[in-house]
Design an enzyme around this catalytic site. Sequence first.
Site, PDB file in Angstrom:
ATOM      1  N   LYS A 151       0.768  -1.333   0.100  1.00 53.59           N
ATOM      2  CA  LYS A 151       0.095   0.048   0.010  1.00 53.59           C
ATOM      3  C   LYS A 151       1.028   1.114   0.013  1.00 53.59           C
ATOM      4  O   LYS A 151       0.617   2.020  -0.772  1.00 53.59           O
ATOM      5  CB  LYS A 151      -1.025  -0.021   1.286  1.00 53.59           C
ATOM      6  CG  LYS A 151      -2.039  -1.051   1.229  1.00 53.59           C
ATOM      7  CD  LYS A 151      -3.110  -0.590   2.212  1.00 53.59           C
ATOM      8  CE  LYS A 151      -2.617  -0.513   3.884  1.00 53.59           C
ATOM      9  NZ  LYS A 151      -1.929  -1.662   4.099  1.00 53.59           N
ATOM     10  N   THR A 210       3.882   1.538  -0.872  1.00 55.21           N
ATOM     11  CA  THR A 210       4.597   1.574  -2.235  1.00 55.21           C
ATOM     12  C   THR A 210       3.777   2.208  -3.156  1.00 55.21           C
ATOM     13  O   THR A 210       4.283   3.049  -4.121  1.00 55.21           O
ATOM     14  CB  THR A 210       5.277   0.064  -2.625  1.00 55.21           C
ATOM     15  OG1 THR A 210       5.806  -0.220  -1.528  1.00 55.21           O
ATOM     16  CG2 THR A 210       5.982   0.453  -3.685  1.00 55.21           C
ATOM     17  N   ARG A 245       1.955   7.335   7.535  1.00 50.99           N
ATOM     18  CA  ARG A 245       2.084   7.214   8.757  1.00 50.99           C
ATOM     19  C   ARG A 245       3.725   7.241   9.231  1.00 50.99           C
ATOM     20  O   ARG A 245       4.415   6.844   8.337  1.00 50.99           O
ATOM     21  CB  ARG A 245       1.553   5.798   9.413  1.00 50.99           C
ATOM     22  CG  ARG A 245       0.108   5.768   9.638  1.00 50.99           C
ATOM     23  CD  ARG A 245      -0.316   4.605  10.086  1.00 50.99           C
ATOM     24  NE  ARG A 245      -0.323   3.538   8.952  1.00 50.99           N
ATOM     25  CZ  ARG A 245      -0.384   2.301   9.414  1.00 50.99           C
ATOM     26  NH1 ARG A 245      -1.084   1.837  10.822  1.00 50.99           N
ATOM     27  NH2 ARG A 245      -0.438   1.107   8.597  1.00 50.99           N
ATOM     28  N   LYS A 287       9.359  -6.339   9.902  1.00 48.18           N
ATOM     29  CA  LYS A 287       8.253  -5.671   8.885  1.00 48.18           C
ATOM     30  C   LYS A 287       9.086  -4.607   8.175  1.00 48.18           C
ATOM     31  O   LYS A 287       8.574  -4.555   7.189  1.00 48.18           O
ATOM     32  CB  LYS A 287       7.066  -5.048   9.877  1.00 48.18           C
ATOM     33  CG  LYS A 287       5.958  -4.848   8.817  1.00 48.18           C
ATOM     34  CD  LYS A 287       4.946  -4.230   9.593  1.00 48.18           C
ATOM     35  CE  LYS A 287       3.898  -3.592   8.829  1.00 48.18           C
ATOM     36  NZ  LYS A 287       2.460  -3.300   9.475  1.00 48.18           N
ATOM     37  N   ALA A 337      -3.211  -0.096  13.492  1.00 50.55           N
ATOM     38  CA  ALA A 337      -4.439  -0.233  12.502  1.00 50.55           C
ATOM     39  C   ALA A 337      -5.563  -1.123  13.262  1.00 50.55           C
ATOM     40  O   ALA A 337      -6.534  -1.222  12.952  1.00 50.55           O
ATOM     41  CB  ALA A 337      -3.907  -0.816  11.418  1.00 50.55           C
ATOM     42  N   PHE A 374      -3.985  -1.817   6.785  1.00 47.50           N
ATOM     43  CA  PHE A 374      -4.468  -3.027   6.448  1.00 47.50           C
ATOM     44  C   PHE A 374      -5.223  -3.234   5.217  1.00 47.50           C
ATOM     45  O   PHE A 374      -5.148  -2.307   4.483  1.00 47.50           O
ATOM     46  CB  PHE A 374      -4.941  -3.967   7.877  1.00 47.50           C
ATOM     47  CG  PHE A 374      -3.826  -4.150   8.871  1.00 47.50           C
ATOM     48  CD1 PHE A 374      -2.531  -4.639   8.454  1.00 47.50           C
ATOM     49  CD2 PHE A 374      -4.182  -3.976   9.956  1.00 47.50           C
ATOM     50  CE1 PHE A 374      -1.752  -4.979   9.362  1.00 47.50           C
ATOM     51  CE2 PHE A 374      -3.362  -4.289  10.918  1.00 47.50           C
ATOM     52  CZ  PHE A 374      -2.088  -4.744  10.633  1.00 47.50           C
ATOM     53  N   PHE A 429       4.598  -7.335  -9.628  1.00 53.28           N
ATOM     54  CA  PHE A 429       5.667  -8.072  -9.390  1.00 53.28           C
ATOM     55  C   PHE A 429       6.385  -8.790 -10.744  1.00 53.28           C
ATOM     56  O   PHE A 429       5.716  -8.904 -11.573  1.00 53.28           O
ATOM     57  CB  PHE A 429       5.301  -9.240  -8.346  1.00 53.28           C
ATOM     58  CG  PHE A 429       5.119  -8.941  -7.150  1.00 53.28           C
ATOM     59  CD1 PHE A 429       5.377  -9.720  -6.050  1.00 53.28           C
ATOM     60  CD2 PHE A 429       4.410  -7.538  -6.946  1.00 53.28           C
ATOM     61  CE1 PHE A 429       5.238  -9.487  -4.718  1.00 53.28           C
ATOM     62  CE2 PHE A 429       4.386  -7.253  -5.476  1.00 53.28           C
ATOM     63  CZ  PHE A 429       4.658  -8.310  -4.298  1.00 53.28           C
ATOM     64  N   TRP A 461       7.289   0.077  -8.405  1.00 51.05           N
ATOM     65  CA  TRP A 461       8.244  -0.508  -7.596  1.00 51.05           C
ATOM     66  C   TRP A 461       9.596  -0.586  -8.410  1.00 51.05           C
ATOM     67  O   TRP A 461      10.679  -0.139  -7.997  1.00 51.05           O
ATOM     68  CB  TRP A 461       7.991  -1.809  -7.212  1.00 51.05           C
ATOM     69  CG  TRP A 461       9.203  -2.522  -6.277  1.00 51.05           C
ATOM     70  CD1 TRP A 461       9.373  -2.404  -4.892  1.00 51.05           C
ATOM     71  CD2 TRP A 461      10.226  -3.311  -6.594  1.00 51.05           C
ATOM     72  NE1 TRP A 461      10.564  -2.964  -4.484  1.00 51.05           N
ATOM     73  CE2 TRP A 461      11.118  -3.552  -5.672  1.00 51.05           C
ATOM     74  CE3 TRP A 461      10.461  -4.096  -8.133  1.00 51.05           C
ATOM     75  CZ2 TRP A 461      12.128  -4.563  -5.671  1.00 51.05           C
ATOM     76  CZ3 TRP A 461      11.668  -4.849  -8.265  1.00 51.05           C
ATOM     77  CH2 TRP A 461      12.301  -5.034  -7.086  1.00 51.05           C
TER      78      TRP A 461
END
Length: 586
Positions: free
Chosen positions: A79, A81, A102, A113, A294, A322, A410, A438
């Site tokens: 999200k 990214t 955030r 993470k 979250a 999330f 991807f 990305w």
Amino acid sequence: MAWDATKLKDWQIAEEAEKSMPTVEELIEKLSLRKEEIIPYGKTPKVDFLKMMERLGDKPDGKYIEVTAITPTPLGEGKTTTTLGLIEGLAKRGKNVGGAVRQPSGGPTMNIKGTAAGGGNALLIPMTEFSLGLTGDINDIMNAHNLCMVALNARMQHEANYTDEELAKRGLKRLDIDPKNVEMGWVIDYAAQGLRNIIIGIGGKKDGFQMQSKFGIAVGSELMAILAVAKDLPDLRERIGNIIVAYSKTGQPVTAKDLEVDGAMTAWMRNTINPTICYTAEGQPVMVHAGPFANIAIGQSSIIADRVGLKMFDYHVTESGFAADIGFEKFWNVKARLGGLKPNVSVLVATIRALKMHGGGPAVVPGRPLPEEYTKENLELVEKGCANLLHHLEIIKKSGIVPVVCINGFYTDTQAEIDLIKKIVGAAGARCAHSDHWLNGGDGALELADVVMDACEEESQFKCLYPLEMPLRQRVELIAKEVYGADGVDWSPEAEAKAKRFESDPHYADFSTMMVKTHLSLSHDPTLKGVPKGWRLPIRDVLVYGGAKFLCPMAGAISLMPGTSSDPAYRRIDVDTKTGKVSGLF
């Protein structure tokens, strides 16, 4: 020019991008700011919220774009990214664009993470500063929170040691705090499972009141939740005073105001209301402000940051924590309502990896290689998994916000898989774009940017799921059925008793409903993937946050202190002692 994300680590891309990061002077010129509206702080200045809103308060808002996701794998589906990539793509189209995200916690940054800085060429810079404390908001929250605990324990010690007459000589009245009914604990910004349950005050009469206590992670503090929803400094001050710290032996709440510590807590937090300016790897401004949980809080950057961003930018992009069943539901029914804001578009991020998992693929386990089902074409798994995507799409449609599905690309994705998703989404009546941000930064997000701009021209029919007048249990029933897809709600006797008490007390009438459940399933059971059927949502407890004004129905056990894994990130983070540069962040 995009860097080779297949060969360079995120921190290496960040290092290269920071060589051309805008200066403060360039930022002021780019956004037509006044010098007094910028609070200098090294590479990452703050914007003065009060001065900005005083000058720009009457200016029409820009387009308001939110980014959410389908039910993720434990690896996350990108999200942040996508948020940064979309900003870069819109900038490539010549738009005045920025966003808000955030602030990351030291717990996940030093654990498994990572920093939540995006990745590849859709990255937030300066990455080291962003990942390691930024301008100190989390530190201020820790100091304010722990000061409240100091005040609580000291007061309990003095009440244990002194008579009512002695307390009166010191200007104190007995609060008669119940040591077995203390809500707050201490906070530290690490994942330290060894501090979840502790004993404090061991020693003599002068060594504090002996009691069981606990630690949580700093971003789980109610103060962080308050920062995310506060409208301004007076609102922040009032909410801090209403924090319920403990209860008396007769069951009456004891607040930060009762402990006379709320003013000093606000003093620690007075500067936290001002968002910090960082940048995408391609130089677009992104505000960083607040970082609440979250699961148990609102899980997104602040209302203040969005209010400022909508005045500064023609396109303002933010994200929610999330998937759409959790973060978006709170964005929809809490954040937008409290902020008086009208969202235009919600971008629903999906990956082929997550769709295959929901279609019946093998378990995705952090730290282990992906099974070959995720790296080779498998149209059957993708098609079956799209049921989860379509469910989240319907959640967004119920809000009246215009949805856009983003296939976060991807390198293992195949064109046939991409085409299949677009066909399914199109048949559901929604826009869909594939994005390679990305890998290629803004150039890879042009299709997404074009589709989002087109969606922004469609009129949003935004409406909340429920009115504030609706009682708590009815709200929970509606969310369970309409958002999660449950058949209904089962309340434990304790939870139902609490809910009835809250419903009968006018004090809680305007409290927000903050659902607490796993993010790994639409249901309360993290092992149930896809779109579970024939289940009911169990509510075992209802937590109350008096300052943030949250009632939190709990559909699972949520720890406010995560644990550190056996292979944490800190094993790979280091400093070049010749240059002072940090390596290993991701």
